[in-house]
Scaffold this motif. Structure first.
Motif, PDB file in Angstrom:
ATOM      1  N   ASP A 179       0.834  -1.212   0.000  1.00 29.43           N
ATOM      2  CA  ASP A 179       0.000   0.000   0.000  1.00 29.43           C
ATOM      3  C   ASP A 179       0.865   1.258   0.000  1.00 29.43           C
ATOM      4  OD1 ASP A 179      -2.284  -1.556   0.056  1.00 29.43           O
ATOM      5  OD2 ASP A 179      -2.410  -1.515   2.254  1.00 29.43           O
ATOM      6  N   HIS A 180       1.929   1.261   0.782  1.00 30.38           N
ATOM      7  CA  HIS A 180       2.841   2.410   0.811  1.00 30.38           C
ATOM      8  C   HIS A 180       3.555   2.580  -0.538  1.00 30.38           C
ATOM      9  CE1 HIS A 180       2.491   3.662   5.002  1.00 30.38           C
ATOM     10  NE2 HIS A 180       2.408   2.383   5.322  1.00 30.38           N
ATOM     11  N   ALA A 181       3.931   1.456  -1.145  1.00 34.28           N
ATOM     12  CA  ALA A 181       4.591   1.533  -2.452  1.00 34.28           C
ATOM     13  C   ALA A 181       3.630   2.063  -3.514  1.00 34.28           C
ATOM     14  CB  ALA A 181       5.121   0.156  -2.851  1.00 34.28           C
ATOM     15  N   ASN A 187       1.156   4.094  -2.933  1.00 34.87           N
ATOM     16  CA  ASN A 187       1.013   5.520  -2.641  1.00 34.87           C
ATOM     17  C   ASN A 187       2.188   6.303  -3.222  1.00 34.87           C
ATOM     18  OD1 ASN A 187      -0.039   7.886  -1.454  1.00 34.87           O
ATOM     19  ND2 ASN A 187       1.209   7.571   0.376  1.00 34.87           N
ATOM     20  N   GLU A 188       3.390   5.762  -3.089  1.00 35.37           N
ATOM     21  CA  GLU A 188       4.558   6.451  -3.625  1.00 35.37           C
ATOM     22  C   GLU A 188       4.543   6.478  -5.153  1.00 35.37           C
ATOM     23  OE1 GLU A 188       9.399   6.338  -3.236  1.00 35.37           O
ATOM     24  OE2 GLU A 188       8.164   5.352  -1.727  1.00 35.37           O
ATOM     25  N   ARG A 189       4.124   5.391  -5.782  1.00 34.79           N
ATOM     26  CA  ARG A 189       4.024   5.381  -7.252  1.00 34.79           C
ATOM     27  C   ARG A 189       3.007   6.409  -7.737  1.00 34.79           C
ATOM     28  NH1 ARG A 189       4.298  -0.176  -6.372  1.00 34.79           N
ATOM     29  NH2 ARG A 189       2.034  -0.364  -6.565  1.00 34.79           N
ATOM     30  N   THR A 190       1.900   6.519  -7.015  1.00 34.16           N
ATOM     31  CA  THR A 190       0.886   7.506  -7.380  1.00 34.16           C
ATOM     32  C   THR A 190       1.433   8.920  -7.216  1.00 34.16           C
ATOM     33  OG1 THR A 190      -0.838   5.979  -6.680  1.00 34.16           O
ATOM     34  CG2 THR A 190      -1.467   8.283  -6.918  1.00 34.16           C
ATOM     35  N   PHE A 191       2.159   9.141  -6.130  1.00 32.24           N
ATOM     36  CA  PHE A 191       2.787  10.445  -5.902  1.00 32.24           C
ATOM     37  C   PHE A 191       3.739  10.800  -7.041  1.00 32.24           C
ATOM     38  CE2 PHE A 191       6.532  12.638  -3.980  1.00 32.24           C
ATOM     39  CZ  PHE A 191       5.936  13.866  -3.784  1.00 32.24           C
ATOM     40  N   LEU A 192       4.561   9.837  -7.448  1.00 37.12           N
ATOM     41  CA  LEU A 192       5.503  10.103  -8.530  1.00 37.12           C
ATOM     42  C   LEU A 192       4.794  10.344  -9.862  1.00 37.12           C
ATOM     43  CD1 LEU A 192       8.295   7.556  -7.603  1.00 37.12           C
ATOM     44  CD2 LEU A 192       8.319  10.047  -7.309  1.00 37.12           C
ATOM     45  N   ALA A 193       3.681   9.675 -10.095  1.00 41.27           N
ATOM     46  CA  ALA A 193       2.908   9.921 -11.315  1.00 41.27           C
ATOM     47  C   ALA A 193       2.330  11.333 -11.313  1.00 41.27           C
ATOM     48  CB  ALA A 193       1.796   8.889 -11.445  1.00 41.27           C
ATOM     49  N   TRP A 194       1.830  11.769 -10.158  1.00 40.59           N
ATOM     50  CA  TRP A 194       1.320  13.144 -10.048  1.00 40.59           C
ATOM     51  C   TRP A 194       2.443  14.154 -10.262  1.00 40.59           C
ATOM     52  CZ3 TRP A 194      -3.313  15.653  -8.392  1.00 40.59           C
ATOM     53  CH2 TRP A 194      -4.404  14.811  -8.295  1.00 40.59           C
ATOM     54  N   MET A 195       3.627  13.876  -9.695  1.00 41.96           N
ATOM     55  CA  MET A 195       4.764  14.781  -9.874  1.00 41.96           C
ATOM     56  C   MET A 195       5.156  14.860 -11.347  1.00 41.96           C
ATOM     57  SD  MET A 195       5.634  16.057  -6.957  1.00 41.96           S
ATOM     58  CE  MET A 195       7.338  16.518  -7.032  1.00 41.96           C
ATOM     59  N   ARG A 196       5.180  13.725 -12.009  1.00 40.53           N
ATOM     60  CA  ARG A 196       5.528  13.687 -13.433  1.00 40.53           C
ATOM     61  C   ARG A 196       4.517  14.492 -14.250  1.00 40.53           C
ATOM     62  NH1 ARG A 196       6.153   8.448 -13.691  1.00 40.53           N
ATOM     63  NH2 ARG A 196       3.987   8.041 -14.220  1.00 40.53           N
ATOM     64  N   THR A 197       3.241  14.373 -13.899  1.00 42.41           N
ATOM     65  CA  THR A 197       2.209  15.145 -14.594  1.00 42.41           C
ATOM     66  C   THR A 197       2.402  16.638 -14.356  1.00 42.41           C
ATOM     67  OG1 THR A 197       0.678  13.292 -14.353  1.00 42.41           O
ATOM     68  CG2 THR A 197      -0.278  15.456 -14.830  1.00 42.41           C
ATOM     69  N   GLY A 198       2.688  17.021 -13.122  1.00 41.79           N
ATOM     70  CA  GLY A 198       2.919  18.433 -12.813  1.00 41.79           C
ATOM     71  C   GLY A 198       4.102  19.006 -13.568  1.00 41.79           C
ATOM     72  N   VAL A 199       5.196  18.244 -13.626  1.00 41.70           N
ATOM     73  CA  VAL A 199       6.379  18.705 -14.357  1.00 41.70           C
ATOM     74  C   VAL A 199       6.079  18.814 -15.854  1.00 41.70           C
ATOM     75  CG1 VAL A 199       8.738  18.052 -15.013  1.00 41.70           C
ATOM     76  CG2 VAL A 199       8.021  17.908 -12.626  1.00 41.70           C
ATOM     77  N   VAL A 256       1.127  12.818   1.614  1.00 38.82           N
ATOM     78  CA  VAL A 256       1.280  12.864   3.068  1.00 38.82           C
ATOM     79  C   VAL A 256      -0.009  12.418   3.759  1.00 38.82           C
ATOM     80  CG1 VAL A 256       1.639  14.435   5.024  1.00 38.82           C
ATOM     81  CG2 VAL A 256       3.088  14.606   2.994  1.00 38.82           C
ATOM     82  N   ARG A 257      -1.146  12.860   3.245  1.00 34.18           N
ATOM     83  CA  ARG A 257      -2.436  12.471   3.836  1.00 34.18           C
ATOM     84  C   ARG A 257      -2.656  10.964   3.716  1.00 34.18           C
ATOM     85  NH1 ARG A 257      -7.602  11.567   2.048  1.00 34.18           N
ATOM     86  NH2 ARG A 257      -9.246  12.039   3.534  1.00 34.18           N
ATOM     87  N   THR A 258      -2.389  10.420   2.542  1.00 33.75           N
ATOM     88  CA  THR A 258      -2.588   8.985   2.339  1.00 33.75           C
ATOM     89  C   THR A 258      -1.622   8.171   3.188  1.00 33.75           C
ATOM     90  OG1 THR A 258      -3.336   9.409   0.081  1.00 33.75           O
ATOM     91  CG2 THR A 258      -2.700   7.158   0.595  1.00 33.75           C
ATOM     92  N   ARG A 259      -0.396   8.652   3.325  1.00 32.41           N
ATOM     93  CA  ARG A 259       0.570   7.945   4.172  1.00 32.41           C
ATOM     94  C   ARG A 259       0.102   7.896   5.625  1.00 32.41           C
ATOM     95  NH1 ARG A 259       6.257  10.517   4.665  1.00 32.41           N
ATOM     96  NH2 ARG A 259       5.048  11.834   6.034  1.00 32.41           N
ATOM     97  N   SER A 260      -0.425   9.022   6.108  1.00 33.48           N
ATOM     98  CA  SER A 260      -0.910   9.018   7.497  1.00 33.48           C
ATOM     99  C   SER A 260      -2.152   8.133   7.646  1.00 33.48           C
ATOM    100  CB  SER A 260      -1.205  10.435   7.969  1.00 33.48           C
ATOM    101  OG  SER A 260      -2.296  10.975   7.272  1.00 33.48           O
ATOM    102  N   LEU A 261      -3.004   8.082   6.617  1.00 37.86           N
ATOM    103  CA  LEU A 261      -4.166   7.197   6.676  1.00 37.86           C
ATOM    104  C   LEU A 261      -3.768   5.728   6.621  1.00 37.86           C
ATOM    105  CD1 LEU A 261      -6.719   9.096   4.393  1.00 37.86           C
ATOM    106  CD2 LEU A 261      -6.692   8.956   6.885  1.00 37.86           C
ATOM    107  N   LEU A 262      -2.688   5.417   5.892  1.00 36.30           N
ATOM    108  CA  LEU A 262      -2.214   4.035   5.835  1.00 36.30           C
ATOM    109  C   LEU A 262      -1.624   3.593   7.173  1.00 36.30           C
ATOM    110  CD1 LEU A 262      -0.559   3.884   2.307  1.00 36.30           C
ATOM    111  CD2 LEU A 262      -2.604   2.677   3.069  1.00 36.30           C
TER     112      LEU A 262
END
Length: 129
Positions: free
Chosen positions: A7-9, A11-23, A87-93
């Motif tokens: 689940d944490h992994a 979450n991190e993959r989703t975070f990196l996908a969002w970062m890639r989209t933002g960039v 950060v929110r998802t990590r704290s919920l996990l």
């Protein structure tokens, strides 16, 4: 071993996908902002008549700059939203209770990006008519 590692992994993959989209959105904003320089350089190199050159100069002015800046700001908003979501998802996990998912932030950013793309397309549609 981290409890709920998968689940944490995810979450991190989703975070990196969002970062890639933002960039990518920020890079597209820079492209829009500086594309007028390319168009004007090509117009000077080809030697088009002054009437068409004035029309190109008018179209590539402030609208390209403001649209590019808006895309850059939306890209920054994507990165900020990705960080908040991560950060929110990590704290919920870490909390072992069952939580409901929310999609308001994702929906709002998608609407803002869609509106920005439509607004950026208006000069192209008007010039084509």
């Amino acid at each position: 071993m981290i409890k709920s590692y998968t689940d944490h992994a995810a979450n991190e993959r989703t975070f990196l996908a969002w970062m890639r989209t933002g960039v990518a959105i920020i890079a597209f904003g820079f492209l829009i902002d500086r594309f007028d320089l390319f168009v004007m350089t090509m117009a000077d190199a080809v030697g088009i008549n002054p009437e068409h050159h004035a029309q190109l100069d008018k179209m590539s002015g402030a609208f390209g700059l403001s649209t590019g800046v808006w895309f850059i700001l939306v890209g920054v908003a994507f990165i900020v939203a990705a960080t908040i979501r991560f950060v929110r998802t990590r704290s919920l996990l870490k909390d072992e209770q069952i939580h409901t998912t929310g999609f308001a932030m994702e929906f709002a950013l998608a609407i803002v990006l869609a509106v920005l793309i439509v607004v950026a397309s208006i000069p192209l549609l008007v010039s084509a008519l």
